[in-house]
Motif scaffolding. Structure first.
Motif, PDB file in Angstrom:
ATOM      1  N   TRP A  41       0.818  -1.216   0.000  1.00  0.00           N
ATOM      2  CA  TRP A  41       0.000   0.000   0.000  1.00  0.00           C
ATOM      3  C   TRP A  41       0.854   1.269   0.000  1.00  0.00           C
ATOM      4  O   TRP A  41       0.335   2.374  -0.042  1.00  0.00           O
ATOM      5  CB  TRP A  41      -0.992   0.020   1.167  1.00  0.00           C
ATOM      6  CG  TRP A  41      -0.376  -0.108   2.534  1.00  0.00           C
ATOM      7  CD1 TRP A  41      -0.416  -1.207   3.336  1.00  0.00           C
ATOM      8  CD2 TRP A  41       0.356   0.891   3.269  1.00  0.00           C
ATOM      9  NE1 TRP A  41       0.247  -0.980   4.499  1.00  0.00           N
ATOM     10  CE2 TRP A  41       0.724   0.302   4.492  1.00  0.00           C
ATOM     11  CE3 TRP A  41       0.730   2.209   3.017  1.00  0.00           C
ATOM     12  CZ2 TRP A  41       1.465   0.986   5.459  1.00  0.00           C
ATOM     13  CZ3 TRP A  41       1.464   2.888   3.978  1.00  0.00           C
ATOM     14  CH2 TRP A  41       1.819   2.282   5.169  1.00  0.00           C
ATOM     15  N   ALA A  74       2.571  -6.032   3.873  1.00  0.00           N
ATOM     16  CA  ALA A  74       1.149  -5.705   3.948  1.00  0.00           C
ATOM     17  C   ALA A  74       0.289  -6.947   3.776  1.00  0.00           C
ATOM     18  O   ALA A  74      -0.919  -6.892   3.919  1.00  0.00           O
ATOM     19  CB  ALA A  74       0.784  -4.673   2.879  1.00  0.00           C
ATOM     20  N   ASP A 278     -14.019   0.769   6.545  1.00  0.00           N
ATOM     21  CA  ASP A 278     -12.692   1.281   6.197  1.00  0.00           C
ATOM     22  C   ASP A 278     -11.952   1.762   7.448  1.00  0.00           C
ATOM     23  O   ASP A 278     -10.771   1.469   7.638  1.00  0.00           O
ATOM     24  CB  ASP A 278     -12.810   2.462   5.215  1.00  0.00           C
ATOM     25  CG  ASP A 278     -13.253   2.010   3.830  1.00  0.00           C
ATOM     26  OD1 ASP A 278     -12.825   0.919   3.399  1.00  0.00           O
ATOM     27  OD2 ASP A 278     -14.033   2.746   3.189  1.00  0.00           O
ATOM     28  N   SER A 281     -11.036  -1.152   9.706  1.00  0.00           N
ATOM     29  CA  SER A 281      -9.917  -1.913   9.130  1.00  0.00           C
ATOM     30  C   SER A 281      -8.614  -1.143   9.308  1.00  0.00           C
ATOM     31  O   SER A 281      -7.565  -1.728   9.592  1.00  0.00           O
ATOM     32  CB  SER A 281     -10.143  -2.166   7.637  1.00  0.00           C
ATOM     33  OG  SER A 281     -11.284  -2.950   7.434  1.00  0.00           O
ATOM     34  N   GLY A 282      -8.697   0.172   9.136  1.00  0.00           N
ATOM     35  CA  GLY A 282      -7.527   1.025   9.326  1.00  0.00           C
ATOM     36  C   GLY A 282      -7.019   0.925  10.761  1.00  0.00           C
ATOM     37  O   GLY A 282      -5.815   0.786  11.002  1.00  0.00           O
ATOM     38  N   TYR A 285      -5.349  -2.404  11.337  1.00  0.00           N
ATOM     39  CA  TYR A 285      -4.004  -2.443  10.768  1.00  0.00           C
ATOM     40  C   TYR A 285      -3.042  -1.606  11.620  1.00  0.00           C
ATOM     41  O   TYR A 285      -1.905  -2.003  11.909  1.00  0.00           O
ATOM     42  CB  TYR A 285      -4.025  -1.924   9.321  1.00  0.00           C
ATOM     43  CG  TYR A 285      -2.687  -2.070   8.642  1.00  0.00           C
ATOM     44  CD1 TYR A 285      -2.337  -3.251   7.986  1.00  0.00           C
ATOM     45  CD2 TYR A 285      -1.754  -1.030   8.680  1.00  0.00           C
ATOM     46  CE1 TYR A 285      -1.096  -3.396   7.391  1.00  0.00           C
ATOM     47  CE2 TYR A 285      -0.509  -1.170   8.088  1.00  0.00           C
ATOM     48  CZ  TYR A 285      -0.189  -2.353   7.445  1.00  0.00           C
ATOM     49  OH  TYR A 285       1.046  -2.502   6.860  1.00  0.00           O
ATOM     50  N   LEU A 286      -3.511  -0.442  12.027  1.00  0.00           N
ATOM     51  CA  LEU A 286      -2.677   0.482  12.793  1.00  0.00           C
ATOM     52  C   LEU A 286      -2.254  -0.131  14.136  1.00  0.00           C
ATOM     53  O   LEU A 286      -1.080  -0.135  14.492  1.00  0.00           O
ATOM     54  CB  LEU A 286      -3.490   1.763  12.965  1.00  0.00           C
ATOM     55  CG  LEU A 286      -2.942   2.946  13.737  1.00  0.00           C
ATOM     56  CD1 LEU A 286      -3.548   4.223  13.147  1.00  0.00           C
ATOM     57  CD2 LEU A 286      -3.289   2.883  15.201  1.00  0.00           C
ATOM     58  N   GLU A 290       0.980  -1.950  12.222  1.00  0.00           N
ATOM     59  CA  GLU A 290       1.919  -0.826  12.133  1.00  0.00           C
ATOM     60  C   GLU A 290       2.599  -0.553  13.475  1.00  0.00           C
ATOM     61  O   GLU A 290       3.820  -0.494  13.574  1.00  0.00           O
ATOM     62  CB  GLU A 290       1.178   0.418  11.648  1.00  0.00           C
ATOM     63  CG  GLU A 290       2.087   1.601  11.392  1.00  0.00           C
ATOM     64  CD  GLU A 290       1.482   2.539  10.364  1.00  0.00           C
ATOM     65  OE1 GLU A 290       1.763   2.363   9.168  1.00  0.00           O
ATOM     66  OE2 GLU A 290       0.710   3.436  10.760  1.00  0.00           O
ATOM     67  N   LEU A 365      -9.208  -7.096   7.446  1.00  0.00           N
ATOM     68  CA  LEU A 365      -9.122  -5.955   6.557  1.00  0.00           C
ATOM     69  C   LEU A 365     -10.288  -6.053   5.581  1.00  0.00           C
ATOM     70  O   LEU A 365     -10.393  -7.008   4.824  1.00  0.00           O
ATOM     71  CB  LEU A 365      -7.806  -5.980   5.783  1.00  0.00           C
ATOM     72  CG  LEU A 365      -6.551  -5.769   6.622  1.00  0.00           C
ATOM     73  CD1 LEU A 365      -5.315  -5.952   5.755  1.00  0.00           C
ATOM     74  CD2 LEU A 365      -6.540  -4.388   7.260  1.00  0.00           C
ATOM     75  N   TRP A 367     -11.878  -3.532   3.063  1.00  0.00           N
ATOM     76  CA  TRP A 367     -11.922  -2.210   2.456  1.00  0.00           C
ATOM     77  C   TRP A 367     -13.193  -2.069   1.615  1.00  0.00           C
ATOM     78  O   TRP A 367     -13.539  -2.972   0.858  1.00  0.00           O
ATOM     79  CB  TRP A 367     -10.699  -1.958   1.578  1.00  0.00           C
ATOM     80  CG  TRP A 367      -9.394  -2.203   2.272  1.00  0.00           C
ATOM     81  CD1 TRP A 367      -8.443  -3.112   1.913  1.00  0.00           C
ATOM     82  CD2 TRP A 367      -8.884  -1.536   3.439  1.00  0.00           C
ATOM     83  NE1 TRP A 367      -7.380  -3.053   2.786  1.00  0.00           N
ATOM     84  CE2 TRP A 367      -7.620  -2.107   3.727  1.00  0.00           C
ATOM     85  CE3 TRP A 367      -9.354  -0.525   4.275  1.00  0.00           C
ATOM     86  CZ2 TRP A 367      -6.826  -1.688   4.801  1.00  0.00           C
ATOM     87  CZ3 TRP A 367      -8.574  -0.117   5.351  1.00  0.00           C
ATOM     88  CH2 TRP A 367      -7.330  -0.681   5.602  1.00  0.00           C
ATOM     89  N   TYR A 380      -5.012   0.907   3.236  1.00  0.00           N
ATOM     90  CA  TYR A 380      -4.656   1.551   4.502  1.00  0.00           C
ATOM     91  C   TYR A 380      -4.470   3.075   4.436  1.00  0.00           C
ATOM     92  O   TYR A 380      -5.066   3.798   5.232  1.00  0.00           O
ATOM     93  CB  TYR A 380      -3.444   0.852   5.103  1.00  0.00           C
ATOM     94  CG  TYR A 380      -2.994   1.447   6.414  1.00  0.00           C
ATOM     95  CD1 TYR A 380      -3.872   1.539   7.490  1.00  0.00           C
ATOM     96  CD2 TYR A 380      -1.710   1.949   6.566  1.00  0.00           C
ATOM     97  CE1 TYR A 380      -3.481   2.104   8.696  1.00  0.00           C
ATOM     98  CE2 TYR A 380      -1.299   2.508   7.774  1.00  0.00           C
ATOM     99  CZ  TYR A 380      -2.187   2.587   8.835  1.00  0.00           C
ATOM    100  OH  TYR A 380      -1.783   3.149  10.014  1.00  0.00           O
ATOM    101  N   SER A 383      -7.673   4.768   4.316  1.00  0.00           N
ATOM    102  CA  SER A 383      -8.448   4.717   5.555  1.00  0.00           C
ATOM    103  C   SER A 383      -7.929   5.714   6.592  1.00  0.00           C
ATOM    104  O   SER A 383      -8.682   6.243   7.394  1.00  0.00           O
ATOM    105  CB  SER A 383      -8.435   3.299   6.138  1.00  0.00           C
ATOM    106  OG  SER A 383      -7.168   2.997   6.685  1.00  0.00           O
TER     107      SER A 383
END
Ligand code: FAD
Length: 525
Positions: A41, A74, A278, A281-282, A285-286, A290, A365, A367, A380, A383
C-alpha cells in the motif's frame, strides 16, 4: 480477506519471499541476500518497484554470490515475520550474509534511487564476508599483483583471462568479475594502476582499461568503444568459446512460485458515503500491524501514542464495541505511571485477551470505500485520511469532546496528533516527511476547529495533485481535486474564467460528509 502482493510476480528476476520461506532461505544460504521489505500500500514502494526489478535484472548473473528478494509486509500472512524482523518503515532494505547459521535479522541500509549506487553497495556487502563465510561460488574480488598477471602471459591456459586495470575506488573490475562468474571459458581478474612500469608494459594510458590473455597465451589490450562495465562484460560474454554454465539445480528451490491469489469480490459502495468498515480496518491495521512492529513505546513515541488514543477514543464516532475498547485502552494508559510500555501489553488489551465484555475490534481488513481495483492500491493510507478527516470534523461538531484530556484548549489538537502519528509511526516514511513539510509551512495559521477541517482538506488536495498520474494511482480512482462537482456542485465557482473553491460551502460539505449520519455501517461484521 487475503490481499495478494502484485507489485512483483514470478516472472520478475528476483525471489518473492514469504513468512513460509524467508528464514529457511536465509539460514545457511550459499549466497548473500539483499531483501526489500515493502508494503504494497506504500506509494513509494510502488514507485520504486520498477527500479528494484531493473536492479535484479542487472545483477542476475551475480545470483550465485548475492541474490535479490522481496517480502510484502502488507500481506496478512507476513504480518508476524515483519514484526519479528523489526520492520518499521517501508521500504526497508536488509542485507544478509551468506552461511549464517544462526537466526539473523540482517543489516539495514539506506537504499538509493540510483541503481549504480545500490550495485556498488552489493559489492561492498560481498567484501564484508571473511574467508570463513565467503559465498562459495563468488570469485575472490581482491586485486591481483602485477607480477602474477605478467607471469600468465605466454602461458597456454586453455581459457581467456581478462584483467581490468583500474584505480582503487573503481568498481568496474569487481562488477565485471561478478558479471562473468556464471560463465566458463573466461576468468576475470583485476589489478590496480599503482605500478607504473606494469602499465607501461601493457601500453595502458588511461583507466579503467582491460587486457586480454587468449587461451593460447597471446595477449593484447582489449578493444572496446567505451571503458564501461557493460562494454567490458558484453565483449567477454561474446568471445568464441565463452558461454554460460548450467545453473545448479538447487537454485530456486525456495522460490515461491504460487500463482495468482483469488481476487476479492467487489463490494458495491457509494462515493458520497463514508464507510465504518474502512476506518475499523484502518484501526485494526494500525494497532495490530503498524504499531506492533515496535517492541516498546517510550518517550516521544509513547506520548504520541497516548495522544492518538485520546483523540480517537474521544472523537471517533465508532460502534459501541470499538469505542469501549478505545476508552478502556485510554484509561489503562492514563493510569499507568510507566515511562516505557512493552507493545505486547497493549496488544493484549486490543486483542481483548482480558475478555472484557462488549469490547471488540474486528481482526480483518475489509476495504469498502477504500477498496482498490488491484490489491496493492488504496486500502490503509486511504483509511487513514478518512479517519483523520472524520476526527477533525467531529472535533468541530463537538467542541467539548476533548474536555479534561489536556487537549481541550487547542484547536490544533487533532492535526498535531495526526502530524506526530504520521511522522513517528506511519510506515511510509517519505509520506511523513512530505506531510511534515506541509505542516511546518502553514499549520500555525490554523486558529479554529473549522479552520483545522479546511486545512486538512486543502493539504489532502495538495497531495492529490502531486500524486496525480503516479504509479500508485488507482486508474479506477484517479486523483482529483475533491469534492468533485458531482459530489458538491456549490463548492465550485468560477471567477473571471478561473476555477475557485467556495470554502464556506466546502466546510459545510465536509461537516456533512464526515458526520456520524453519513457513515455507513455496511460490510462491518
Ligand atoms: P486518498 O487520497 O487516500 O483519499 C481517501 C478518500 O478521502 C477519497 O476516496 C475521498 O473520498 C476522500 N478525499 C479525497 N481528497 C480529499 C480531500 N481533499 N479532503 C477530504 N477528503 C478527501 N502517497 C504517496 O505516494 N506519496 C506521498 O507523499 C503520500 N503522502 C501521504 C501522506 C499522508 C498523511 C497519508 C495519509 C497518505 C499519503 N500518501 C502518499 C498516500 C496517498 O495520499 C493515498 O492515500 C493513496 O495513494 C490512496 O489513494 P486513494 O485513491 O485511496 O485516495
Amino acid at each position: 480477506g487475503a490481499r495478494g502482493a502484485k507489485l512483483y510476480s514470478a516472472e520478475d528476476p528476483l525471489t518473492i519471499l514469504t513468512s513460509d520461506t524467508l528464514k529457511g532461505t536465509l539460514r545457511n544460504s550459499s549466497t548473500a541476500w539483499l531483501v526489500q521489505f515493502y508494503s504494497s500500500w506504500c506509494g513509494h514502494c510502488i514507485q520504486y518497484s520498477p527500479t528494484w526489478k531493473a536492479l535484479a535484472g542487472d545483477v542476475k548473473d551475480w545470483e550465485q554470490a548475492i541474490r535479490i528478494g522481496v517480502l510484502d509486509c502488507a500481506h496478512e500472512k507476513n504480518f508476524d515475520i515483519c514484526k519479528e524482523f523489526g520492520i518499521h518503515f517501508y521500504p526497508t532494505f536488509r542485507y544478509f550474509k551468506a552461511h549464517s547459521a544462526s537466526f539473523d535479522i540482517g543489516k539495514t541500509y539506506r537504499a538509493d534511487r540510483d541503481l549504480q549506487t545500490v550495485r556498488q553497495l552489493m559489492v561492498n556487502f560481498l567484501q564484508n564476508h571473511t574467508r570463513d563465510d565467503w559465498p562459495v561460488r563468488c570469485p575472490p574480488l581482491e586485486p591481483s599483483r602485477s607480477a602474477d598477471i605478467l607471469s600468465l602471459m605466454g602461458l597456454k591456459m586453455g581459457h581467456y583471462t581478462a584483467v581490468i586495470i583500474e584505480d582503487e575506488e573503481s568498481y568496474v573490475g569487481r562488477e565485471v568479475m561478478l558479471d562473468l562468474m556464471a560463465y566458463e571459458g573466461v576468468i576475470v581478474k583485476r589489478a590496480l594502476n599503482t605500478d607504473k612500469s606494469f602499465l607501461q608494459k601493457l601500453g595502458i594510458t588511461s583507466v579503467p582499461a582491460a587486457y586480454l590473455i587468449r587461451p593460447n597465451g597471446t595477449h593484447t589490450l582489449m578493444d572496446v568503444q567505451k571503458s564501461l562495465r557493460f562494454f567490458f562484460s558484453s565483449f567477454l560474454k561474446l568471445l568464441p568459446g565463452v558461454h554460460k554454465k548450467q545453473s545448479p539445480a538447487a537454485l530456486g528451490s525456495a522460490v515461491d512460485t504460487r500463482g495468482q491469489e483469488e481476487m476479492e469480490v467487489w463490494k458495491e459502495f457509494e462515493k458520497s458515503k463514508v464507510y465504518m468498515a474502512d476506518m475499523e480496518s484502518g484501526l485494526h491495521y494500525l494497532f495490530r500491524v503498524e504499531l506492533a512492529s515496535h517492541e516498546t513505546l517510550e518517550g516521544e513515541e509513547l506520548k504520541t501514542f497516548k495522544d492518538f488514543v485520546t483523540v480517537v477514543a474521544k472523537l471517533f464516532p465508532g460502534r459501541q464495541s470499538v469505542v469501549k475498547l478505545l476508552e478502556t485502552l485510554l484509561e489503562w494508559l492514563v493510569s499507568l505511571p510507566l515511562e516505557r510500555i512493552p507493545y505486547d501489553a497493549i496488544l493484549d488489551l486490543v486483542n481483548n485477551k482480558m475478555r472484557i465484555s462488549g469490547m471488540f475490534l474486528s481482526e480483518q481488513l475489509q476495504w469498502v470505500g477504500c477498496q482498490g481495483s488491484r490489491p496493492e492500491l488504496r486500502g490503509y493510507p486511504c483509511s487513514l485520511w478518512t479517519l483523520f478527516h472524520t476526527l477533525t470534523v467531529q472535533a468541530a461538531l463537538r467542541p467539548d469532546a476533548l474536555a479534561n484530556t489536556g487537549l481541550e484548549e487547542d484547536p490544533l489538537a487533532v492535526l498535531q496528533t495526526m502530524r506526530r502519528y504520521i511522522g513517528t509511526f506511519f510506515g511510509c516514511r517519505e509520506c511523513g516527511q512530505h506531510f511534515e513539510a506541509m505542516a511546518k509551512e502553514s499549520l500555525q495559521q490554523v486558529k479554529s476547529l473549522d479552520e483545522a477541517v479546511l486545512w486538512l482538506w486543502r493539504k489532502h488536495n495538495q497531495v492529490n495533485s502531486r500524486l496525480a498520474g503516479a504509479l500508485s494511482e488507482d486508474p479506477r480512482f484517479p486523483k482529483a481535486q475533491w469534492p468533485t462537482p458531482d459530489l458538491c456542485p456549490t463548492c465550485h465557482e468560477e471567477q473571471e474564467g478561473l476555477h475557485v473553491w467556495n470554502e464556506e460551502k466546502v466546510l459545510a460539505f465536509l461537516k456533512q460528509h464526515y458526520s456520524t449520519g453519513n457513515i455507513s455501517p455496511k460490510y462491518t461484521s
